[in-house]
Scaffold this motif. Structure first.
Motif, PDB file in Angstrom:
ATOM      1  N   THR A   1       3.521  11.210  -2.455  1.00  0.00           N
ATOM      2  CA  THR A   1       2.958  10.018  -2.238  1.00  0.00           C
ATOM      3  C   THR A   1       3.997   8.669  -2.120  1.00  0.00           C
TER       4      THR A   1
ATOM      5  N   GLN B   1       5.914   5.223  -1.699  1.00  0.00           N
ATOM      6  CA  GLN B   1       5.372   3.528  -1.414  1.00  0.00           C
ATOM      7  C   GLN B   1       6.768   2.218  -1.499  1.00  0.00           C
TER       8      GLN B   1
ATOM      9  N   GLN C   1       0.783  -1.464  -0.546  1.00  0.00           N
ATOM     10  CA  GLN C   1       0.165   0.516  -0.143  1.00  0.00           C
ATOM     11  C   GLN C   1       0.970   0.895  -0.035  1.00  0.00           C
ATOM     12  N   GLU C   2       0.118   2.373  -0.598  1.00  0.00           N
ATOM     13  CA  GLU C   2       0.764   3.383  -0.636  1.00  0.00           C
ATOM     14  C   GLU C   2       0.850   4.589   1.113  1.00  0.00           C
ATOM     15  N   PHE C   3       1.702   5.564   1.217  1.00  0.00           N
ATOM     16  CA  PHE C   3       1.289   5.933   2.527  1.00  0.00           C
ATOM     17  C   PHE C   3       1.932   7.551   2.078  1.00  0.00           C
ATOM     18  N   LYS C   4       1.577   8.429   2.754  1.00  0.00           N
ATOM     19  CA  LYS C   4       1.397   9.318   2.409  1.00  0.00           C
ATOM     20  C   LYS C   4       2.461  10.314   3.439  1.00  0.00           C
ATOM     21  N   THR C   5       3.078  11.244   3.135  1.00  0.00           N
ATOM     22  CA  THR C   5       4.512  11.873   3.991  1.00  0.00           C
ATOM     23  C   THR C   5       4.384  13.395   4.025  1.00  0.00           C
ATOM     24  N   SER C   6       4.568  14.036   5.128  1.00  0.00           N
ATOM     25  CA  SER C   6       4.954  15.957   4.417  1.00  0.00           C
ATOM     26  C   SER C   6       6.432  16.069   4.362  1.00  0.00           C
TER      27      SER C   6
ATOM     28  N   GLN D   1       2.297  17.027   0.951  1.00  0.00           N
ATOM     29  CA  GLN D   1       2.095  16.272   1.285  1.00  0.00           C
ATOM     30  C   GLN D   1       2.880  15.224  -0.092  1.00  0.00           C
TER      31      GLN D   1
END
Length: 202
Positions: A158, A160, A146-151, A156
């Motif tokens: 995206t 992986q 799954q992908e995840f979001k970060t700052s 933001q």
């Protein structure tokens, strides 16, 4: 948490001490999803409090000399050699967690395998090369796919994990809908599934 229990005991034999801890959780709910049951069993073995105390004392003395005092280095080498006869170990023989996406399980062992300390100087980080680690972990593929979001820089992004690339290179293997990772660390080298892995990801 619901029905979270810890069971532990300590055994002393001469200069050696062993500590066993088992934890069991029936259920945990984060407001949206439920996790559990879960269990973990761990053990610290061959702890020699006399040697451990002496190592701390000599390391403190050495820190005052910038790590260059040959007599103190010699004492530390003798103490470390004493650990080789019956090396301390930390083992997690069981990790198991049931999640809404599937089961996570694994086990690992950390022990002292020995390290060569040069007479010219000592740095506590050198001890990392004297630690051996062997472990295994299995988890549902969805956790890594799954992908995840970060700052990043205020916006933001995206991201992986490059798990497909890892799989093609043999660092990770797939068993049905689960990923299996075999991990090994020794003499400063990390191996995943038996293959040397560059921590710098170059």
């Amino acid at each position: 948490f619901r029905n979270l229990d810890f069971i532990g005991n300590s055994i002393e034999s001469g200069f050696d001490q062993s500590i066993t801890l088992t934890s069991i959780m029936e259920e945990y709910e984060d407001g949206k999803e439920k996790y559990g049951p879960a269990a973990m069993a761990m053990q610290l073995r061959n702890l020699n409090p006399v040697i451990m105390k002496s190592l701390r004392e000599q390391a403190f003395i050495l820190s005052k000399t910038g790590g260059k005092d040959s007599k103190t280095i010699s004492k530390i080498k003798d103490l470390l050699n004493g650990l080789k006869n019956k090396p301390p170990q930390f083992e997690v023989s069981k990790i198991e967690l049931n999640t809404p996406k599937g089961k996570i399980d694994g086990a690992f062992l950390i022990d002292y395998v020995g390290v060569d300390i040069p007479s010219t100087g000592f740095n506590p980080l050198m001890l990392l090369n004297g630690i051996g680690v062997k472990g295994r972990m299995g988890l549902p593929a969805i956790f890594l796919d799954q992908e995840f979001k970060t700052s990043e820089n205020g916006s933001q992004v995206t991201m992986q994990i490059p798990v497909k690339d890892f799989e093609e290179k043999g660092f990770i293997s797939k068993d049905g809908s689960r990923y299996i990772i075999q991990l090994e660390w020794g003499k400063g080298v990390l191996k995943l599934n038996g293959k040397p892995f560059d921590l710098m990801l170059n």
